[in-house]
Design a protein around this motif. Structure first.
Motif, PDB file in Angstrom:
ATOM      1  N   ALA A 391       0.830  -1.206   0.000  1.00 33.95           N
ATOM      2  CA  ALA A 391       0.000   0.000   0.000  1.00 33.95           C
ATOM      3  C   ALA A 391       0.863   1.254   0.000  1.00 33.95           C
ATOM      4  CB  ALA A 391      -0.918  -0.017   1.214  1.00 33.95           C
ATOM      5  N   ILE A 392       1.950   1.225   0.742  1.00 33.66           N
ATOM      6  CA  ILE A 392       2.857   2.373   0.769  1.00 33.66           C
ATOM      7  C   ILE A 392       3.455   2.590  -0.614  1.00 33.66           C
ATOM      8  CG2 ILE A 392       5.058   3.214   1.692  1.00 33.66           C
ATOM      9  CD1 ILE A 392       4.327   1.820   4.328  1.00 33.66           C
ATOM     10  N   ALA A 393       3.873   1.510  -1.259  1.00 29.35           N
ATOM     11  CA  ALA A 393       4.459   1.620  -2.601  1.00 29.35           C
ATOM     12  C   ALA A 393       3.461   2.230  -3.577  1.00 29.35           C
ATOM     13  CB  ALA A 393       4.909   0.245  -3.079  1.00 29.35           C
ATOM     14  N   GLN A 394       2.203   1.797  -3.511  1.00 29.74           N
ATOM     15  CA  GLN A 394       1.187   2.344  -4.405  1.00 29.74           C
ATOM     16  C   GLN A 394       0.978   3.843  -4.168  1.00 29.74           C
ATOM     17  OE1 GLN A 394      -2.345  -0.007  -3.859  1.00 29.74           O
ATOM     18  NE2 GLN A 394      -1.482  -1.825  -4.854  1.00 29.74           N
ATOM     19  N   GLY A 395       1.019   4.245  -2.905  1.00 30.14           N
ATOM     20  CA  GLY A 395       0.848   5.651  -2.590  1.00 30.14           C
ATOM     21  C   GLY A 395       1.990   6.506  -3.113  1.00 30.14           C
ATOM     22  N   VAL A 396       3.219   5.993  -2.995  1.00 28.77           N
ATOM     23  CA  VAL A 396       4.382   6.726  -3.474  1.00 28.77           C
ATOM     24  C   VAL A 396       4.325   6.869  -4.985  1.00 28.77           C
ATOM     25  CG1 VAL A 396       6.902   6.672  -3.716  1.00 28.77           C
ATOM     26  CG2 VAL A 396       5.842   6.093  -1.522  1.00 28.77           C
ATOM     27  N   VAL A 397       3.986   5.778  -5.670  1.00 31.56           N
ATOM     28  CA  VAL A 397       3.901   5.813  -7.134  1.00 31.56           C
ATOM     29  C   VAL A 397       2.801   6.778  -7.576  1.00 31.56           C
ATOM     30  CG1 VAL A 397       3.343   4.458  -9.185  1.00 31.56           C
ATOM     31  CG2 VAL A 397       4.859   3.511  -7.431  1.00 31.56           C
ATOM     32  N   ALA A 398       1.669   6.758  -6.907  1.00 36.99           N
ATOM     33  CA  ALA A 398       0.561   7.651  -7.273  1.00 36.99           C
ATOM     34  C   ALA A 398       0.928   9.110  -7.104  1.00 36.99           C
ATOM     35  CB  ALA A 398      -0.671   7.318  -6.430  1.00 36.99           C
ATOM     36  N   ALA A 399       1.819   9.392  -6.162  1.00 33.99           N
ATOM     37  CA  ALA A 399       2.252  10.764  -5.921  1.00 33.99           C
ATOM     38  C   ALA A 399       3.415  11.166  -6.812  1.00 33.99           C
ATOM     39  CB  ALA A 399       2.628  10.941  -4.461  1.00 33.99           C
ATOM     40  N   GLY A 400       3.821  10.261  -7.702  1.00 28.98           N
ATOM     41  CA  GLY A 400       4.916  10.570  -8.621  1.00 28.98           C
ATOM     42  C   GLY A 400       6.297  10.356  -8.040  1.00 28.98           C
ATOM     43  N   GLY A 401       6.397   9.632  -6.939  1.00 25.17           N
ATOM     44  CA  GLY A 401       7.685   9.377  -6.315  1.00 25.17           C
ATOM     45  C   GLY A 401       8.527   8.386  -7.084  1.00 25.17           C
ATOM     46  N   LYS A 402       9.828   8.435  -6.862  1.00 24.04           N
ATOM     47  CA  LYS A 402      10.749   7.524  -7.522  1.00 24.04           C
ATOM     48  C   LYS A 402      10.865   6.223  -6.717  1.00 24.04           C
ATOM     49  CE  LYS A 402      13.458  11.250  -9.600  1.00 24.04           C
ATOM     50  NZ  LYS A 402      14.807  11.873  -9.735  1.00 24.04           N
ATOM     51  N   PRO A 403      11.375   5.161  -7.360  1.00 27.59           N
ATOM     52  CA  PRO A 403      11.489   3.876  -6.644  1.00 27.59           C
ATOM     53  C   PRO A 403      12.255   3.975  -5.332  1.00 27.59           C
ATOM     54  CG  PRO A 403      11.806   3.549  -8.988  1.00 27.59           C
ATOM     55  CD  PRO A 403      11.712   5.039  -8.789  1.00 27.59           C
ATOM     56  N   VAL A 404      13.312   4.800  -5.291  1.00 30.16           N
ATOM     57  CA  VAL A 404      14.088   4.889  -4.055  1.00 30.16           C
ATOM     58  C   VAL A 404      13.236   5.446  -2.922  1.00 30.16           C
ATOM     59  CG1 VAL A 404      14.963   7.228  -4.534  1.00 30.16           C
ATOM     60  CG2 VAL A 404      16.266   5.673  -3.059  1.00 30.16           C
ATOM     61  N   ALA A 405      12.239   6.254  -3.282  1.00 30.65           N
ATOM     62  CA  ALA A 405      11.361   6.818  -2.257  1.00 30.65           C
ATOM     63  C   ALA A 405      10.476   5.757  -1.620  1.00 30.65           C
ATOM     64  CB  ALA A 405      10.500   7.920  -2.854  1.00 30.65           C
ATOM     65  N   ILE A 406      10.204   4.685  -2.354  1.00 30.72           N
ATOM     66  CA  ILE A 406       9.381   3.600  -1.802  1.00 30.72           C
ATOM     67  C   ILE A 406      10.100   2.954  -0.619  1.00 30.72           C
ATOM     68  CG2 ILE A 406       8.357   1.345  -2.272  1.00 30.72           C
ATOM     69  CD1 ILE A 406       7.940   2.250  -5.169  1.00 30.72           C
TER      70      ILE A 406
END
Length: 424
Positions: A391-406
């Motif tokens: 769920a955290i990964a999906q939220g980061v991706v939806a916000a336009g975050g980069k993989p390292v941010a996950i």
């Protein structure tokens, strides 16, 4: 001590005379449960066994399986030494070989008894008396022809912890080691006997017997080197590293630890024997040295991967686990990650059990002290594992975050969960 009469299967007559031999007789006389029976058949040929419906097994000497009970029936046999090590034998099995001839080739007197169909005990070498007196004694000088018997005797010492080794047997074992017989042992047999011995009730006796005759220095020099190495008395009232090692093995047995845990316990402090003399009795950096030595032992003895991997993790991290009561959430998470606890929680539980045995395997009051590190780290693992990384990964991706941010976001969430679940 009274043994039960061996049951006969009337539907399948055995050619010749059949006797229960070895461990089944010994354990029955000791009042212990008998799970498996081995039989010796006197006065029969291989063809007669086949004609009676017995199934042949093995290639080195005539052994057969009973068609109904599937118990092993071996023809009475003798052995003659023809080369070094435990493989250098010529076996003779013939109808003329007597029961006494067969018993003479066995290792210890307590294993060289037989029981006939009427329940009578055949004991030509005094095994019953040695059971009563709690003595491990070799049957004949032929003991010296097979170096595996050194390991087997040590294993029986670990099983029957209050038995002593007969003085003449101790001297024979020492002579065997001096003659180089222990050097002829192959890794598979060494590991097999060590593994079985470590799982007995008194594993320290396994290593004490091997050390006393000099065999430990030949097969496990890294463990043998621990004796005589001092350590700080405030952490280790027993002081000597070898004695600590034996206390840890007994603590692991008391905790009913499985084989990988007991092997990890044996390997965890090997690096202390390589501590530079100028920093003794402190052992700064012994963890990394222990990892390297444990890896070398595992390769040499062909230790199963589960045991070898657990040993390296315990060697590397036991000091940090002992100190983890003072760790904050971030440090706890890093420790869990180094131990691969999030992916392999059951393995991490084994790591913690080995560390608890290490803690309890000391002198003074340590064996009676609690080990709160174990429950605290398991609670930290539960908290970190409950975080929904997906769920955290999906939220980061939806916000336009980069993989390292996950990875960063998941780590922050796990640290927060650990801090909320346990006091830090």
């Amino acid at each position: 001590m009274q043994a039960e009469t061996p049951a006969a299967d009337a539907g399948i007559p055995v050619p010749g005379a059949a006797y229960v031999v070895g461990g089944a007789v010994r354990d029955a006389l000791l009042g212990l449960p008998v799970h498996d029976r081995d039989w010796v058949v006197v006065g029969a040929t291989p063809q007669q066994m086949l004609d009676a419906g017995f199934q042949p097994v093995g290639r080195d000497f005539p052994v057969f399986l009973h068609p109904r009970t599937h118990e092993e029936y071996a023809l009475a046999r003798t052995e003659r030494k023809t080369g070094p090590g435990y493989r250098g034998f010529v076996v003779q099995a013939a109808p003329g070989v007597s029961l006494e001839d067969d018993l003479l080739r066995r290792d210890l007197t307590i294993n060289a008894m037989a029981q006939d169909a009427r329940g009578g005990i055949v004991d030509p070498h005094g095994g019953r008396a040695d059971l009563r007196d709690k003595v491990l004694r070799h049957v004949s000088p032929a003991f010296a022809e097979d170096p595996v018997r050194i390991l087997r005797l040590a294993r029986f010492a670990a099983r029957f912890g209050d038995f002593t080794v007969a003085p003449e047997t101790r001297e024979l074992m020492r002579a065997m080691v001096r003659a180089g017989e222990a050097d002829a042992l192959v890794p598979e047999r060494v590991w097999q006997e060590l593994a079985r011995g470590m799982m007995e009730p008194s594993p320290r006796r396994l290593f004490e017997v091997l050390r006393d005759c000099g065999a430990l220095a030949r097969i496990l020099p890294e463990v043998d080197a621990l004796w005589g190495v001092p350590q700080r008395a405030d952490y280790h009232p027993e002081v000597d590293c070898g004695e600590h090692q034996m206390l840890v093995m007994q603590a692991a047995a008391a905790l009913d630890a499985d084989l990988p845990v007991r092997w990890a316990c044996l390997m965890h402090d090997l690096g202390k024997a390589a501590t530079p003399a100028e920093i003794l009795p402190r052992h700064i950096g012994h963890e990394a040295r222990s990892v390297a030595l444990a890896r070398g032992v595992a390769q040499r003895l062909r230790v199963p991967g589960e045991c070898a991997e657990l040993a390296e993790t315990v060697a590397a991290e036991h000091g940090n686990i002992h100190k983890s009561l003072g760790f904050g959430a971030a440090a706890l998470l890093r420790l869990l990650q180094r131990c691969d606890a999030l992916r392999r929680p059951r393995r991490f539980a084994s790591v913690l059990l080995a560390c608890e045995a290490d803690h309890r395997g000391r002198g003074g009051d340590f064996p009676r002290q609690p080990y709160p590190q174990r429950e605290r780290l398991l609670a930290a693992l539960d908290a970190a594992s409950a975080v929904d990384a997906g769920a955290i990964a999906q939220g980061v991706v939806a916000a336009g975050g980069k993989p390292v941010a996950i990875a960063q976001a998941v780590a922050v969430a796990r640290e927060r969960a650990i801090a909320q679940a346990i006091p830090v």
